[in-house]
Design a protein around this motif. Structure first.
Motif: not given
Length: 338
Positions: A173-175, A192-195, A198-201, A219-223
């Motif tokens: 998966a990627t942004t 594929i996530i269009d940042y 969309e929100d990858f989380a 982003v680090l916390e959500k990851s």
């Protein structure tokens, strides 16, 4: 020889083109006539002084980490290479200086240039490919059937990481932005996530690995939260950890600083039963030779955005700093073969 030097640290400073003597070659080194040099955000970070806490370079120094070129001299104890060999390298820390016509490189930091790549293509590879190798293969030991989230899939690291992860059998998966969706799909991305939309989380969960490259704390916390128990987040942007300080044999007070800097990330990782790891890649001719095999087998292909003439090295850095690069930027000596 001509070289671009850092006269003093600072975000508003530019590199200065100057004349320097030919580098002296030690017994375990070779002298390389540089044909092309890859441009990385790391070069700007070094110039700004952001890493001088643990990688202090005394100014003035020649900037640049990636190169491809031809060996013109060999040291007395060099056994792997000879004059005329076409080579490439992410040169070692404290030995950088690829924004120049020549550079002396330790034998163990070199690899033969892939036969199917031009000098420009080869110069785009070392730093990003070694980063990906050390993250996915060496540290994470990514296996077939696992799921990996690679942030910023159209960037220099991302374009290589997608290809290697697919080769290893992972679901990727990627942004990326809207304009780069087809690029990352062609490289092999499954999700594929269009940042911008969309929100990858909201889309991802239960992942084995995250290759993290954002400087945004949210982003680090959500990851970290999208990992399944036992999963791992490998960060290329930090914060640096005490373990990193130990790896670099830094003094005790820097270990304390890094302990404080990374405390929130490590605390959340422990709570979630996942691993947070900070990776600062290192030079390795041996690993680069393994990557060469994958390139010659067609597993990994370079993605190059723009090529600048050597005289426009400052402009190349500015473009990299813009964050709009697809793949890599390279500087090239126009009088030499590409």
């Amino acid at each position: 020889m001509q070289a671009f030097i850092v006269k003093k640290y600072g975000k508003k400073e530019k590199l200065h083109l100057t004349e320097l003597p030919e580098p002296k070659v030690k017994e375990n080194e070779v002298l390389v006539q540089i044909h092309s040099a890859g441009v990385n955000l790391l070069d700007s970070i070094m110039q700004w002084g952001d890493f001088k806490l643990f990688l202090p370079y005394k100014t003035p120094f020649v900037n640049g980490h990636d190169m491809a070129g031809v060996i013109t001299k060999v040291g007395t104890r060099v056994t792997k290479y000879k004059v005329g060999d076409e080579v490439y390298s992410r040169v070692g820390d404290y030995r950088i200086g690829t924004f120049a016509e020549q550079i002396a490189v330790q034998e163990n930091d070199l690899a033969l240039k892939p036969k199917n790549l031009s000098m420009v293509e080869a110069a785009s590879i070392p730093l990003v490919a070694l980063t990906v190798w050390q993250a996915l293969v060496e540290k994470a030991k990514l296996r077939k059937g696992q799921k990996v989230f690679i942030q910023a899939g159209s960037g220099g690291v991302g374009t290589i990481a997608i290809q290697l992860a697919k080769h290893l059998g992972a679901t990727v998966a990627t942004t990326t932005s809207t304009t780069n969706v087809e690029l990352v799909r062609a490289l092999g991305a499954d999700i594929i996530i269009d940042y911008k939309k969309e929100d990858f989380a909201d889309k991802l969960k239960d992942y084995d690995l995250v290759l993290h490259s954002s400087r945004d704390k949210k982003v680090l916390e959500k990851s970290l939260r999208l990992l399944k128990p036992g999963g791992m987040l490998i960060s290329l942007t930090g914060p640096p950890t005490p373990e990193f300080a130990v790896e670099l044999d830094l003094p005790w007070y820097l270990k304390l600083v890094m302990n404080l800097m990374s405390s929130n990330a490590r605390r959340l990782a422990n709570k979630l039963n996942v691993t947070f790891y900070f990776l600062f890649m290192r030079a390795s001719g041996k690993q680069l030779s393994e990557i060469t095999k994958l390139i010659e087998d067609g597993v990994i292909k370079p993605v190059i955005d723009k090529v600048f003439p050597f005289e426009q090295t400052n402009e190349a850095l500015t473009y990299v700093e813009s964050g709009r690069v697809k793949g890599k930027v390279v500087i090239n000596f126009k009088e030499r073969d590409m």
